[in-house]
Design a protein around this motif. Structure first.
Motif, PDB file in Angstrom:
ATOM      1  N   CYS A 130     -11.306   4.872  -5.465  1.00 61.53           N
ATOM      2  CA  CYS A 130     -11.707   3.785  -4.581  1.00 61.53           C
ATOM      3  C   CYS A 130     -10.747   3.750  -3.391  1.00 61.53           C
ATOM      4  CB  CYS A 130     -11.671   2.444  -5.316  1.00 61.53           C
ATOM      5  SG  CYS A 130     -12.723   2.342  -6.792  1.00 61.53           S
ATOM      6  N   ALA A 131     -11.137   3.038  -2.328  1.00 60.35           N
ATOM      7  CA  ALA A 131     -10.361   3.054  -1.090  1.00 60.35           C
ATOM      8  C   ALA A 131      -9.535   1.791  -0.927  1.00 60.35           C
ATOM      9  CB  ALA A 131     -11.295   3.220   0.103  1.00 60.35           C
ATOM     10  N   GLY A 132      -8.251   1.974  -0.602  1.00 63.26           N
ATOM     11  CA  GLY A 132      -7.341   0.854  -0.405  1.00 63.26           C
ATOM     12  C   GLY A 132      -6.707   0.875   0.976  1.00 63.26           C
ATOM     13  N   GLN A 133      -5.964  -0.190   1.279  1.00 62.92           N
ATOM     14  CA  GLN A 133      -5.216  -0.279   2.535  1.00 62.92           C
ATOM     15  C   GLN A 133      -3.844  -0.866   2.243  1.00 62.92           C
ATOM     16  OE1 GLN A 133      -7.319  -2.174   5.869  1.00 62.92           O
ATOM     17  NE2 GLN A 133      -9.270  -1.885   4.780  1.00 62.92           N
ATOM     18  N   VAL A 134      -2.846  -0.338   2.952  1.00 68.06           N
ATOM     19  CA  VAL A 134      -1.497  -0.888   2.860  1.00 68.06           C
ATOM     20  C   VAL A 134      -0.975  -1.071   4.284  1.00 68.06           C
ATOM     21  CG1 VAL A 134      -0.463   1.408   2.609  1.00 68.06           C
ATOM     22  CG2 VAL A 134       0.816  -0.591   1.876  1.00 68.06           C
TER      23      VAL A 134
END
Length: 387
Positions: A305-309
């Protein structure tokens, strides 16, 4: 501070600034103000690129005509050329029985609207009898990320796979079809200390300047995030030779790592080029869910799945915010079928085009999909499943 997730005041608002775990509960459904999204899948468009067994390519290594994209087409980079979106995607032939055993090459596709693409008949980057043969044959050229400098030089980072050690390589171009290979990016740093270490997934820092997304510097140097299990960093003066960021022991400095019981509990693998914004640097990454007790039970084990930091603009090694649930996850049938049935949305291409952000991703390691974020009409991220 405006935040679409929580209405916080007083002391709690202060906690939001300094403790991003407060801002990102595990059950969040909306995005914080710094994050991009949600990204919407256009109707009746995906997948935008699928395998084509009719295309043949005279392989310089075997001197045979091969169906270079006959098996799977996935994991795309993306950029802009002459007012069009260009997607550079990984293709696999049928020379092996499973992922990692076939030869990969990089194909070229072009679009006026970012949704409908015309593809070249031949790959634009591939193993050949050249200076990179020992690093790229027989596995090939995999998983590109691409960005462009302010003066129009395209820079591609990709995995050189000789079926022994995967290495980050770099190539440059003025037209996206003719590439100059420069080889492994860590060959010279620290007397070759990291040259023979496995390395993948480079996300170079970019910014929006004069309505164009371009490679930028920070503190006088080019900056990238990279890594598969953990997120690391590296700097460069020339875009070709890169020096990994290390700790006081001389080992790779881990900027973020997998988190137990979260969607990224197994891997945190860098995605498309990072973006410098007024709120900080956003790194988009691919989180792999651990298949056992350490994973988030709401998502399939081994799914991507795609995340952001969010990293600090003044200290790009310092994480100051992070999503605790993915903003994009496998939902559509084509994202959960193919050679990776656990489900994958593997993000690698992100471009700013006509005031919108177009995100290109690999679907179950088999096809290419697109999702679009319109900043003028913010939408919700993908819904989080319930147990």
């Amino acid at each position: 501070m405006k935040n679409r997730l929580l209405k916080l005041t007083g002391v709690l608002a202060c906690l939001l600034i300094f403790n991003f775990s407060v801002a990102q509960p595990r059950h969040q459904k909306l995005l914080p103000a710094w994050a991009f999204g949600g990204f919407i899948r256009p109707q009746n468009v995906n997948p935008i690129i699928s395998p084509d067994s009719t295309k043949k390519f005279m392989d310089p290594m075997s001197s045979k005509a091969v169906g270079w994209e006959a098996y799977y087409t996935f994991n795309p980079a993306a950029t802009i050329k002459n007012g069009k979106i260009v997607v550079l995607y990984r293709s696999e032939d049928k020379t092996g029985v499973e992922i990692g055993t076939r030869t990969s090459r990089i194909g070229y596709a072009e679009s006026k609207d970012g949704l409908h693409f015309a593809r070249n008949d031949k790959p634009v980057l591939y193993p050949a009898n050249d200076s990179q043969k020992e690093f790229e044959w027989p596995g090939g050229c995999e998983d590109p990320r691409v960005a462009v400098t302010a003066n129009g030089v395209y820079v591609m980072f990709y995995t050189q796979w000789n079926r022994k050690v995967p290495r980050l390589g770099v190539a440059t171009s003025k037209n996206l079809t003719t590439w100059v290979k420069h080889g492994p990016i860590f060959r010279k740093a620290y007397n070759g200390k990291f040259f023979n270490m496995a390395s993948k997934s480079a996300s170079i820092l970019t910014k929006i300047a004069n309505d164009h997304q371009v490679i930028t510097k920070i503190n006088g140097k080019y900056w990238m995030y990279w890594g598969e299990e953990h997120v690391y960093a590296a700097t460069s003066l020339n875009l070709v030779d890169w020096t990994p960021v290390v700790d006081n022991k001389g080992e790779l400095k881990q900027l973020i790592s997998p988190r137990k019981n979260y969607f990224d509990s197994d891997l945190t693998e860098c995605g498309p080029p990072a973006i410098m914004t007024s709120k900080g640097i956003i790194l988009f990454y691919n989180g792999k869910n651990h298949p056992s007790e350490g994973g988030d039970k709401r998502f399939n084990g081994n799914s991507y799945c795609a995340g952001q930091v969010l990293f600090s603009n003044t200290n790009p090694a310092k994480a100051i915010g992070r999503l605790n649930v993915p903003f994009l996850r496998p939902m559509e049938p084509f994202e959960k079928s193919g050679q990776y049935v656990n489900g994958t949305v593997f993000i690698e291409g992100l471009v700013y085009f006509k005031k919108k952000w177009f995100l290109y991703y690999g679907c179950a390691d088999s096809k290419v999909g697109v999702a679009v974020f319109d900043p003028s009409k913010p939408a919700d991220p993908d819904p989080v499943p319930t147990l």
